[in-house]
Design an enzyme around this catalytic site. Sequence first.
Site, PDB file in Angstrom:
ATOM      1  N   VAL A 210      -7.480  -0.134   3.724  1.00 56.96           N
ATOM      2  CA  VAL A 210      -8.244  -0.838   4.757  1.00 56.96           C
ATOM      3  C   VAL A 210      -8.366   0.020   6.017  1.00 56.96           C
ATOM      4  CG1 VAL A 210      -8.149  -2.798   6.360  1.00 56.96           C
ATOM      5  CG2 VAL A 210      -7.819  -3.160   3.924  1.00 56.96           C
TER       6      VAL A 210
ATOM      7  N   GLU B  29     -12.118  -3.186  -2.763  1.00 60.30           N
ATOM      8  CA  GLU B  29     -11.918  -1.802  -3.183  1.00 60.30           C
ATOM      9  C   GLU B  29     -12.990  -1.429  -4.200  1.00 60.30           C
ATOM     10  OE1 GLU B  29      -7.884  -0.848  -4.279  1.00 60.30           O
ATOM     11  OE2 GLU B  29      -7.150  -1.964  -2.551  1.00 60.30           O
TER      12      GLU B  29
ATOM     13  N   ARG C 271      -2.180  -0.492  -8.013  1.00 56.96           N
ATOM     14  CA  ARG C 271      -1.277  -1.613  -7.719  1.00 56.96           C
ATOM     15  C   ARG C 271      -1.682  -2.878  -8.467  1.00 56.96           C
ATOM     16  NH1 ARG C 271      -1.469  -1.448  -1.199  1.00 56.96           N
ATOM     17  NH2 ARG C 271      -3.662  -1.120  -1.679  1.00 56.96           N
TER      18      ARG C 271
ATOM     19  N   CYS D  27      -4.279  -7.762  -3.622  1.00 64.47           N
ATOM     20  CA  CYS D  27      -4.552  -8.876  -2.697  1.00 64.47           C
ATOM     21  C   CYS D  27      -4.541 -10.285  -3.298  1.00 64.47           C
ATOM     22  CB  CYS D  27      -5.888  -8.646  -2.004  1.00 64.47           C
ATOM     23  SG  CYS D  27      -5.837  -7.230  -0.899  1.00 64.47           S
TER      24      CYS D  27
ATOM     25  N   PRO E  49       2.928  -7.049   1.832  1.00 61.89           N
ATOM     26  CA  PRO E  49       3.143  -7.493   0.441  1.00 61.89           C
ATOM     27  C   PRO E  49       3.923  -8.809   0.370  1.00 61.89           C
ATOM     28  CG  PRO E  49       4.691  -5.758   1.023  1.00 61.89           C
ATOM     29  CD  PRO E  49       3.806  -5.952   2.220  1.00 61.89           C
ATOM     30  N   THR E  50       4.159  -9.271  -0.839  1.00 60.23           N
ATOM     31  CA  THR E  50       4.954 -10.489  -1.017  1.00 60.23           C
ATOM     32  C   THR E  50       6.435 -10.129  -0.938  1.00 60.23           C
ATOM     33  OG1 THR E  50       3.238 -11.319  -2.481  1.00 60.23           O
ATOM     34  CG2 THR E  50       5.364 -12.419  -2.609  1.00 60.23           C
TER      35      THR E  50
HETATM   36  P1  NAD Z   1      -1.815   0.241   2.158  1.00 59.80           P
HETATM   37  O1  NAD Z   1      -0.450   0.053   1.610  1.00 59.80           O
HETATM   38  O2  NAD Z   1      -2.803   1.060   1.412  1.00 59.80           O
HETATM   39  O3  NAD Z   1      -1.700   0.909   3.615  1.00 59.80           O
HETATM   40  C1  NAD Z   1      -0.820   0.484   4.583  1.00 59.80           C
HETATM   41  C2  NAD Z   1      -0.346   1.710   5.353  1.00 59.80           C
HETATM   42  O4  NAD Z   1       0.390   1.272   6.491  1.00 59.80           O
HETATM   43  C3  NAD Z   1       0.599   2.620   4.581  1.00 59.80           C
HETATM   44  O5  NAD Z   1       0.048   3.926   4.531  1.00 59.80           O
HETATM   45  C4  NAD Z   1       1.905   2.588   5.383  1.00 59.80           C
HETATM   46  O6  NAD Z   1       2.572   3.829   5.394  1.00 59.80           O
HETATM   47  C5  NAD Z   1       1.399   2.235   6.759  1.00 59.80           C
HETATM   48  N1  NAD Z   1       2.409   1.650   7.637  1.00 59.80           N
HETATM   49  C6  NAD Z   1       3.253   0.624   7.378  1.00 59.80           C
HETATM   50  N2  NAD Z   1       3.994   0.360   8.464  1.00 59.80           N
HETATM   51  C7  NAD Z   1       3.619   1.241   9.435  1.00 59.80           C
HETATM   52  C8  NAD Z   1       4.019   1.453  10.773  1.00 59.80           C
HETATM   53  N3  NAD Z   1       4.945   0.696  11.370  1.00 59.80           N
HETATM   54  N4  NAD Z   1       3.429   2.448  11.466  1.00 59.80           N
HETATM   55  C9  NAD Z   1       2.478   3.218  10.900  1.00 59.80           C
HETATM   56  N5  NAD Z   1       2.053   3.046   9.628  1.00 59.80           N
HETATM   57  C10 NAD Z   1       2.620   2.066   8.912  1.00 59.80           C
HETATM   58  O7  NAD Z   1      -2.377  -1.201   2.439  1.00 59.80           O
HETATM   59  P2  NAD Z   1      -3.912  -1.703   2.359  1.00 59.80           P
HETATM   60  O8  NAD Z   1      -4.326  -1.913   0.964  1.00 59.80           O
HETATM   61  O9  NAD Z   1      -4.739  -0.838   3.243  1.00 59.80           O
HETATM   62  O10 NAD Z   1      -3.766  -3.151   3.016  1.00 59.80           O
HETATM   63  C11 NAD Z   1      -3.492  -3.300   4.397  1.00 59.80           C
HETATM   64  C12 NAD Z   1      -3.691  -4.763   4.759  1.00 59.80           C
HETATM   65  O11 NAD Z   1      -5.066  -5.134   4.553  1.00 59.80           O
HETATM   66  C13 NAD Z   1      -2.875  -5.734   3.915  1.00 59.80           C
HETATM   67  O12 NAD Z   1      -2.500  -6.790   4.732  1.00 59.80           O
HETATM   68  C14 NAD Z   1      -3.869  -6.224   2.882  1.00 59.80           C
HETATM   69  O13 NAD Z   1      -3.547  -7.503   2.411  1.00 59.80           O
HETATM   70  C15 NAD Z   1      -5.141  -6.250   3.675  1.00 59.80           C
HETATM   71  N6  NAD Z   1      -6.349  -6.104   2.876  1.00 59.80           N
HETATM   72  C16 NAD Z   1      -6.380  -5.210   1.844  1.00 59.80           C
HETATM   73  C17 NAD Z   1      -7.567  -5.051   1.117  1.00 59.80           C
HETATM   74  C18 NAD Z   1      -7.625  -4.088  -0.035  1.00 59.80           C
HETATM   75  O14 NAD Z   1      -8.593  -4.152  -0.796  1.00 59.80           O
HETATM   76  N7  NAD Z   1      -6.663  -3.198  -0.208  1.00 59.80           N
HETATM   77  C19 NAD Z   1      -8.703  -5.795   1.447  1.00 59.80           C
HETATM   78  C20 NAD Z   1      -8.638  -6.669   2.521  1.00 59.80           C
HETATM   79  C21 NAD Z   1      -7.462  -6.815   3.225  1.00 59.80           C
END
Ligand code: NAD
Length: 512
Positions: A15, A182, A363, A293, A110-111
């Site tokens: 995201v 995605e 994932r 998600c 995550p959960t």
């Molecule tokens: P992801 O795991 O790909 O990325 C999260 C990143 O955050 C990781 O690289 C991690 O190292 C970093 N991070 C964690 N804590 C940190 C901190 N304190 N400081 C700096 N970096 C930190 O996750 P994602 O898939 O991008 O999802 C992120 C959020 O968006 C989640 O809440 C998810 O539910 C939501 N979301 C995801 C999607 C999807 O399709 N993946 C779509 C809509 C919403």
Amino acid sequence: NPCISRICVIGAGYVGGPTAAVLALHNPSVRVEVLDKDQGRITRWNSGHLPIHEPGLNDIVRLTRDGALTNDPAAGSNLISRRDPNLFFTSDTAGSIGAADMILLAVNTPTKKSGVGAGRATNMTALDGAVKDVALYAKAGAVIVEKSTVPCGTAQRIRQTLGSLRPGVSFEILSNPEFLSEGTAIKDLLNPDRVIIGSAESSSGQVAADLLANLYTAWIPRNQILQINAWSSELSKLVANAMLAQRISSINSISAICEATGANVNEVAKSIGLDARIGPQFLKAGIGFGGSCFRKDIASLTYLAESLGLDEVAEYWSQVNSLNVSQRRRFARRILRRYNENLAGKKIAMLGFAFKKNTGDARESPAVDVIKNLLDEQPAEIAIFDPYCNEEDILREISNCGPADDASTPSRVKIYSDPYQACADANAVLVINDCDQFRNTMREPRMDSAIAAASKLDRTFSDECISELGALSLISERGSQSLQGIDYVAGLRVELKPIPVCPKDCPDCKSR
Ligand code: NAD
């Protein structure tokens, strides 16, 4: 944008990365920094090989991060466009947060795996960690935006944390959930159905919401931006995912009835999808939804209902996840039945591992449950090919969920970089996702004879007859999408070694 000149996006994931890139593209005067604690991920975002695969992402990053878009970046020639870079990837927490006028939280949620609410509640560790960094380094008045999907009430939680760690300093907290999918993230970000901005209902809350809305109006019409209260906004994201997943589980439940009767789930889906009130989207029966998600967001909604004492509501939504798990199990059982519950000596190939096409995100792939069930019957090999997932991610997902104590698992699961190799001498080929590569191969002229043979196989012979042919059984419950997959798989077989196609009136088939 006249008011916001620096943005910090915390979390360089699926995201954070694409969202930052599109914000930077359309707001060239705003400096957008993406901050992550994972230095390896930042290094990859700063390299020629981005850590995630999304169609269209490379070009936008090259333009906004490097300031130039070329036809051939290696040679640096054929320049298409040039501008000042305004997208940066960094691990400098203090510097990046400290300079930002607006901070987007896009960290993972995550959960929870253990403790209170395990399996349902949201693990807030990453979000709380990011909020602590914001409290430490953010300048007074910076606008904080929840991009992550969070439980309802998180804006309030962030406000309290900041209030206690930075007393006397006021921050506005906005909820701006991300609805991208995605595989189509860039398309979704460039043309969203809507943008939701939740804020406090105070005048300062409205001012902050307007600041964020102004960034979006650089490319999205104002009437597609909905400003609502923060609770509604947080809940809308969970409900949107729950409703989409619910449609998948609903049609999958009908696929089970179809298999037990003479009905065809694709015909049923088409018939009901033509009803304008229902519509055709998310009505493809398959092996169930996956990805990071849907399952977790339904779990979070369930947990919210439970904590509010709404047991029937919790039970209703938890069924969407239960049905999803049982669909995968049903698919695996069907394969096992074909082999009389004995996979000894069998090689099972899998085309696709990611939960959908055009993503390398491994994932929560539905393939994992299928693999787990198959491994219990000790096959000789499970051969996996996916064009985008990397080997480490696939093996990590399998070992996270698989029979961890089975030392033979690693040697039984093999990852291939070539689909033909993966399918060579396989007893069964399972089509796990609708990856374009599987379809495009079908369009090659050299596949014509294969398609003809495949359609013959598909229409003419019973399951038993196909397995009797020996080298390959074709198994799929994925409806029209996977029918194309089946053709392709059969095509593969013809490619690998010509098959003795059973004649239409084969006496063996007739006698069955
Ligand atoms: P992801 O795991 O790909 O990325 C999260 C990143 O955050 C990781 O690289 C991690 O190292 C970093 N991070 C964690 N804590 C940190 C901190 N304190 N400081 C700096 N970096 C930190 O996750 P994602 O898939 O991008 O999802 C992120 C959020 O968006 C989640 O809440 C998810 O539910 C939501 N979301 C995801 C999607 C999807 O399709 N993946 C779509 C809509 C919403």
